[in-house]
Design an enzyme around this catalytic site. Structure first.
Site, PDB file in Angstrom:
ATOM      1  CB  SER A   1      -0.935  -0.064   1.213  1.00 56.54           C
ATOM      2  OG  SER A   1      -1.944   0.881   1.106  1.00 56.54           O
TER       3      SER A   1
ATOM      4  CG  ASP B   1      -6.482  -3.788  -3.553  1.00 53.14           C
ATOM      5  OD1 ASP B   1      -7.087  -2.821  -3.055  1.00 53.14           O
ATOM      6  OD2 ASP B   1      -5.321  -4.104  -3.255  1.00 53.14           O
TER       7      ASP B   1
ATOM      8  CG  HIS C   1      -5.518  -2.597   0.224  1.00 46.44           C
ATOM      9  ND1 HIS C   1      -4.868  -2.270  -0.938  1.00 46.44           N
ATOM     10  CD2 HIS C   1      -4.952  -1.853   1.204  1.00 46.44           C
ATOM     11  CE1 HIS C   1      -3.947  -1.356  -0.675  1.00 46.44           C
ATOM     12  NE2 HIS C   1      -3.983  -1.088   0.609  1.00 46.44           N
TER      13      HIS C   1
END
Ligand SMILES: *[C@@H]1O[C@H](CO)[C@@H](O)[C@H](O)[C@H]1NC(C)=O
Ligand SMILES: *[C@@H]1O[C@H](CO)[C@@H](O)[C@H](O)[C@H]1NC(C)=O
Ligand SMILES: *[C@@H]1O[C@H](CO)[C@@H](O)[C@H](O)[C@H]1NC(C)=O
Length: 423
Positions: A195, A365, A398
């Protein structure tokens, strides 16, 4: 004081919601929890309190029979960062005695800290798997998180303590941890980011920083271009109320705390017609493979603070669709800071073409949208073909990349293979 430019409503909300919402488990394993409503009310939880007293090594690593060292690293702008080192696997230092253990630096995302990597069992979590496979594992924690609320002269209660965005993670935090690991090991480093940890890595390497001590880089759930988040979130923003945003900015401009963001979210979720369960699925995508016990642990330990300026900067990235430095919102302020009326961009195409890269992204995601990943890959189209490994995981969202119960088989073993290939 330069007032940060207001990003679009949609963009800012997107970020707040997304970063906190990634933890919502899909109902695959056990009962689903609405955990982030409990933010700040779990001081007594075992892992959280143990960590508060003893640090991450004691609460999450040594209890499983691994060696673990706590380190402190000072950035050039005075922040004191906490790192954990797992120097070898559970079986000890003999498995790869023929070679020196290669260092791996693991960088978490926004609003979490290094502990997120350690919430699954030793057989399932990335740092311990790497240690068991013969790597010397270093876990970074960014400024402002639980064990990084220290500065040589500033106090976290001072607004100046929070006067930074991810630009400073690129210019100060990453160089500090890279230099430290290199000074301790004398070896080039494998980097793993998740991320925001991917964005700061990409930005940094595109400017040629760290590349001389970098062996290769793995980006999980890459966040670079973020413009496709807007579409999914526009609908949400439209249902929200503007007053809260203003309040949030007001508070955050002086002393931003995770608590304010969480109160904002609670208020938002109480708003008639807003269904936060739907919201979460819509925003983050369905994490296929989370363990609800792990998610409970996550909720007790995260989210961690960041600066409002960092959130605003991220929201700018969503809004503007380019990877650029923090936008001061006014041409004259930008001119003052950068000598240009617009913030300078980070040109991802400048990442050295022969730097070995591994990119893994998920089809579910919502934060790292496949179209945005495609944009990132477009910027890497001149990368040496044999130096770029791309993995697409249809079912992953995610949080699966950090806490997925099957991430070892699906992702981590591939990362290990990739690292071992770079001798
Ligand atoms: C934050 O830093 C900028 C320089 O990057 C400076 O112009 C500004 O005055 C600082 N604000 C605070 C509150 O320290
Ligand atoms: C989920 O976590 C619990 C607690 O750590 C563990 O006992 C269980 O085996 C895990 N389940 C899976 C499917 O990994
Ligand atoms: C980015 O860098 C690439 C090559 O390194 C160059 O061709 C391109 O023009 C640059 N883009 C911008 C916007 O500067």
């Amino acid at each position: 004081m330069a007032r940060p430019g207001l990003p679009s409503l949609a963009a800012f909300m997107s970020l707040c919601l997304l970063v906190l919402a990634v933890v919502e488990p899909h109902k695959a394993y056990g009962s689903s929890s609405r955990g982030w409503f409990n933010i700040g009310r779990n001081k007594g939880a075992p892992a959280a309190s143990a960590a508060a007293v003893n640090g991450i090594c004691a609460s999450s690593v040594t209890i499983y029979g691994y060696k673990c060292e706590e380190h402190e690293v000072k950035t050039q702008d005075g922040y004191i960062l906490n790192m954990q080192r797992i120097p070898e696997g559970r079986a000890g230092g003999t498995t790869r005695s023929e070679n020196k253990r290669q260092p791996v630096l693991i960088q978490h995302g926004v609003l979490v800290d290094g502990m997120t990597w350690l919430l699954n069992s030793p057989e399932q979590n990335l740092p311990m798997i790497l240690a068991d496979k013969g790597f010397d594992v270093w876990i970074a924690n960014t400024r402002g998180t639980r064990f990084c609320k220290k500065h040589v002269s500033l106090d976290p209660h001072d607004p100046e303590f929070w006067n930074w965005s991810w630009d400073e993670l690129v210019s100060y935090d990453l160089p500090a941890v890279f230099d430290f690991v290199y000074s301790q090991t004398g070896q080039k480093i494998h980097y793993i980011g998740h991320s925001l940890g991917t964005l700061i890595g990409l930005a940094s390497f595109s400017e040629g920083h760290q590349v001389d001590v970098l062996k290769s880089a793995a980006f999980l759930s890459p966040i670079a271009y973020l413009s496709h988040m807007n579409t999914a979130l526009g609908a949400v923003a439209a249902r929200a109320f503007v007053g809260e945003i203003t309040t949030l900015f007001g508070v955050a401009e002086f002393n931003p705390k995770g608590r304010d963001v969480s109160n904002f979210l609670k208020a938002l979720c109480n708003y008639p017609g807003v269904d936060c369960y739907d919201l979460l699925t819509a925003l983050t995508g369905k994490n296929c493979c989370l363990n609800s016990s792990t998610v409970d642990l996550f909720i007790r330990n995260e989210p961690q603070s960041t600066s409002t300026k960092n959130m605003v900067h991220l929201a700018q990235t969503v809004r503007d669709g380019v990877i650029a430095k923090y936008n001061y919102g006014r041409p004259d302020y930008n001119l003052m800071h950068y000598g240009e009326t617009k913030p300078p961009i980070y040109n991802i195409s400048n990442i050295p073409n022969d730097l070995p890269l591994f990119i893994s992204y998920g089809g579910q995601d919502a934060l790292s949208d496949v179209r945005d990943v495609q944009l990132l890959l477009d910027h890497l189209k001149f990368h040496d073909v044999d130096k770029l490994t791309i993995q697409y995981i249809k079912d992953y969202a995610h949080a699966d990349f950090i806490m997925g119960i099957n991430a070892k088989d699906i992702v981590y073993n591939k990362v290990v293979q990739f690292f071992k290939h770079q001798q």
